[in-house]
Scaffold this motif. Sequence first.
Motif, mmCIF file in Angstrom:
data_model
loop_
_atom_site.group_PDB
_atom_site.id
_atom_site.type_symbol
_atom_site.label_atom_id
_atom_site.label_comp_id
_atom_site.label_asym_id
_atom_site.label_seq_id
_atom_site.Cartn_x
_atom_site.Cartn_y
_atom_site.Cartn_z
ATOM 1 N N GLN A 1 -19.451 6.704 28.380
ATOM 2 C CA GLN A 1 -20.252 7.897 28.625
ATOM 3 C C GLN A 1 -19.399 9.085 29.075
ATOM 4 O OE1 GLN A 1 -23.608 8.297 28.080
ATOM 5 N NE2 GLN A 1 -23.451 6.271 27.104
ATOM 6 N N GLU A 2 -18.329 8.805 29.794
ATOM 7 C CA GLU A 2 -17.508 9.880 30.361
ATOM 8 C C GLU A 2 -16.147 10.033 29.700
ATOM 9 O OE1 GLU A 2 -17.526 10.268 34.728
ATOM 10 O OE2 GLU A 2 -18.754 8.451 34.717
ATOM 11 N N TYR A 3 -15.726 9.011 28.945
ATOM 12 C CA TYR A 3 -14.398 9.035 28.356
ATOM 13 C C TYR A 3 -14.479 8.685 26.879
ATOM 14 C CZ TYR A 3 -12.791 9.215 33.170
ATOM 15 O OH TYR A 3 -12.596 9.588 34.465
ATOM 16 N N ARG A 4 -13.581 9.264 26.136
ATOM 17 C CA ARG A 4 -13.480 8.981 24.709
ATOM 18 C C ARG A 4 -12.431 7.886 24.516
ATOM 19 N NH1 ARG A 4 -10.516 11.769 20.602
ATOM 20 N NH2 ARG A 4 -9.780 13.166 22.238
ATOM 21 N N VAL A 5 -12.810 6.774 23.913
ATOM 22 C CA VAL A 5 -11.897 5.650 23.722
ATOM 23 C C VAL A 5 -11.224 5.796 22.358
ATOM 24 C CG1 VAL A 5 -11.646 3.158 23.597
ATOM 25 C CG2 VAL A 5 -13.299 4.176 25.192
ATOM 26 N N VAL A 6 -9.892 5.889 22.389
ATOM 27 C CA VAL A 6 -9.095 6.031 21.167
ATOM 28 C C VAL A 6 -8.329 4.731 20.964
ATOM 29 C CG1 VAL A 6 -7.245 7.306 20.029
ATOM 30 C CG2 VAL A 6 -8.882 8.517 21.509
ATOM 31 N N ARG A 7 -8.512 4.087 19.790
ATOM 32 C CA ARG A 7 -7.889 2.793 19.520
ATOM 33 C C ARG A 7 -6.812 2.961 18.463
ATOM 34 N NH1 ARG A 7 -9.526 -1.960 16.317
ATOM 35 N NH2 ARG A 7 -11.350 -0.824 15.576
ATOM 36 N N ALA A 8 -5.618 2.391 18.707
ATOM 37 C CA ALA A 8 -4.511 2.449 17.757
ATOM 38 C C ALA A 8 -3.935 1.058 17.574
ATOM 39 C CB ALA A 8 -3.433 3.404 18.257
ATOM 40 N N SER A 9 -3.341 0.803 16.391
ATOM 41 C CA SER A 9 -2.813 -0.525 16.078
ATOM 42 C C SER A 9 -1.297 -0.603 16.183
ATOM 43 C CB SER A 9 -3.247 -0.933 14.664
ATOM 44 O OG SER A 9 -2.756 0.008 13.716
ATOM 45 N N SER A 10 -0.660 0.499 16.556
ATOM 46 C CA SER A 10 0.797 0.479 16.733
ATOM 47 C C SER A 10 1.200 1.617 17.662
ATOM 48 C CB SER A 10 1.522 0.640 15.393
ATOM 49 O OG SER A 10 1.334 1.944 14.887
ATOM 50 N N GLY A 11 2.416 1.503 18.205
ATOM 51 C CA GLY A 11 2.898 2.560 19.079
ATOM 52 C C GLY A 11 3.037 3.883 18.352
ATOM 53 N N GLY A 12 3.517 3.857 17.110
ATOM 54 C CA GLY A 12 3.663 5.089 16.340
ATOM 55 C C GLY A 12 2.333 5.765 16.081
ATOM 56 N N GLU A 13 1.328 4.959 15.704
ATOM 57 C CA GLU A 13 -0.007 5.503 15.461
ATOM 58 C C GLU A 13 -0.588 6.102 16.742
ATOM 59 O OE1 GLU A 13 -4.445 3.764 14.462
ATOM 60 O OE2 GLU A 13 -2.699 2.723 13.604
ATOM 61 N N ALA A 14 -0.361 5.429 17.863
ATOM 62 C CA ALA A 14 -0.869 5.937 19.137
ATOM 63 C C ALA A 14 -0.177 7.240 19.535
ATOM 64 C CB ALA A 14 -0.679 4.885 20.229
ATOM 65 N N LEU A 15 1.140 7.337 19.296
ATOM 66 C CA LEU A 15 1.850 8.581 19.620
ATOM 67 C C LEU A 15 1.346 9.748 18.778
ATOM 68 C CD1 LEU A 15 5.563 7.471 20.145
ATOM 69 C CD2 LEU A 15 3.954 8.332 21.861
ATOM 70 N N ASP A 16 1.050 9.481 17.507
ATOM 71 C CA ASP A 16 0.481 10.541 16.664
ATOM 72 C C ASP A 16 -0.856 11.018 17.224
ATOM 73 O OD1 ASP A 16 2.627 10.478 14.946
ATOM 74 O OD2 ASP A 16 1.657 9.131 13.492
ATOM 75 N N ALA A 17 -1.666 10.057 17.686
ATOM 76 C CA ALA A 17 -2.958 10.420 18.280
ATOM 77 C C ALA A 17 -2.761 11.234 19.554
ATOM 78 C CB ALA A 17 -3.771 9.165 18.573
ATOM 79 N N LEU A 18 -1.774 10.860 20.355
ATOM 80 C CA LEU A 18 -1.504 11.599 21.591
ATOM 81 C C LEU A 18 -1.031 13.023 21.296
ATOM 82 C CD1 LEU A 18 0.283 8.946 23.837
ATOM 83 C CD2 LEU A 18 -2.070 9.749 24.000
#
Length: 552
Positions: A29-46
């Motif tokens: 309700q208060e936070y957006r959950v972002v899911r990534a399958s690798s460190g590289g994918e997560a860094l791109d999202a960040l």
Amino acid sequence: MANPAIVTVDDDPAVSRAVARDVRRRYGQEYRVVRASSGGEALDALKEIKLRGEQVAVLLADYRMPQMNGIQFLEAAMDLFPLARRVLLTAYADTEAAIDAINLVDVDHYLLKPWHPPEEKLYPVLDSLIEAWRATPASPETDTRVVGHRWSAESFEIRDFLARNMVPYRWYLSDEPEGRRLLAAAGSTESEIPLVITPDGKSLVRPSEAELATHVGLTTTPAADFYDLAVVGAGPGGLGAAVYGASEGLRTVLVERRATGGQAGQSSRIENYLGFPDGVSGAQLTDRARRQAQRFGAEILTTQDVTCLDVRGSARVLTCAGGPQIAAHTVILATGVSYRLLAVPGLAELTGRGVYYGSAATEAPACAGADVYIVGGANSAGQAAVYFSRYAQRVHLVVRGESLVQSMSAYLIDQIEAIGRIQVHTCTEVVAGHGQEHLEGLTLRDRHSGQTREVDASWLFVFIGAEPHTGWLDGMVERDRQGFVVTGPDLVIGGKRPAGWRLDRDPYHLETSIAGVFAAGDVRANSVKRVASAVGEGAMAVTLVHRYLESQ
């Protein structure tokens, strides 16, 4: 503004879904959950989150991931979001590595898999981390952000453009932590500054003013094919014409090549304008006039440099450098004047890097504790001296004349004399500038004795003379020797009307040598160079526009 994010990273699809599901159930309700399958994918999202100016509260990363393990990811993520809380997901066999991560990489916590039930093993940990994050959160970035170099002329031009167009922005030096984080998020380097990041997260490398205007919400293209009135120049005269034209029902478009306000918009304080007993800054006055014109329906175009005026039957057609043409029954020229360049050795190459024309109010805070030199003896220079005295250690007002009495209003002279930080150097002129990357010194000359002296200086603001923006009218309308537009009775010499005049009447008071084209404000020959006069002429020109239209 989107909710802060909680980012989960795990290369095992089942584990990834499970952790995201449990986190979303409690905090969705208060936070957006972002899911990534690798460190590289997560860094791109960040990086995308960073560019949009949003925040990350917690990072959960699995330790055992190929190519980039969880510790490596969390370490890289710290460069983008240093305040985000970091959690490492580990198996029992990796406990020692997790403890090392806490000690070496500043990981806040590690969780053993599986974490069920989450009510006992996951949520209490995240609750405490989120509470800690909330105690020291970074403010969400909703403004345009500019990353640049302190002495970059391009960076100054962008900041000045945004400030004069009333676009909120934040300024970051490229060698400061947040500036480096933004460059990294945009995939840029210091060689690619200035970098502009718009509120929607788009990054622009060294954008043109037209490109920048489009991305920050300014209007750059006309919405209609034909107007009753086209006003060229958005200084006080042009804004006055736009307000009165639009309020009286004329389809009005105001065309400005850079920013509304003109010279007056750069004034730090105007204290003799009717109705403002406590004074008003040029930017405030300009903003109110702009909003007033838009409220009445005037269309305001920015970054459109008018280069040609044609007469096509009853239409007056303006051609802009970028290609658009604007046709109207009538035109009011209110292009104003600009400060004359100080043509002495060493200054041209330092413009925007310590040498500025006009008040450049965006630079004032950076002048704190320094000596500032201001060249000029008219009101604009005096207003700037008073304004910069709030920041600078000392303000040096360099004046060619014997005194300020001939060129400056008495109230300003009184203010300057009462401010101990302002020193007036009469009968003095700047004859040279010195510096490599930025202005470092000036050579001053006494006009009586001819003696020169060197002074250390990093800041020079120039307010000398006035040159009209009328070169584009060459061969179209009559101008005087200085380039100012001749109007009304001054066009009728010896009873003869201007060449090419076809109407059976003399030109109206503010009408140029082309019927239906008027001039108002400082651009007009023999006008009174005051803000109130320009506004009055803009209003008067609209009255004459009505008279012209009624006679057609």
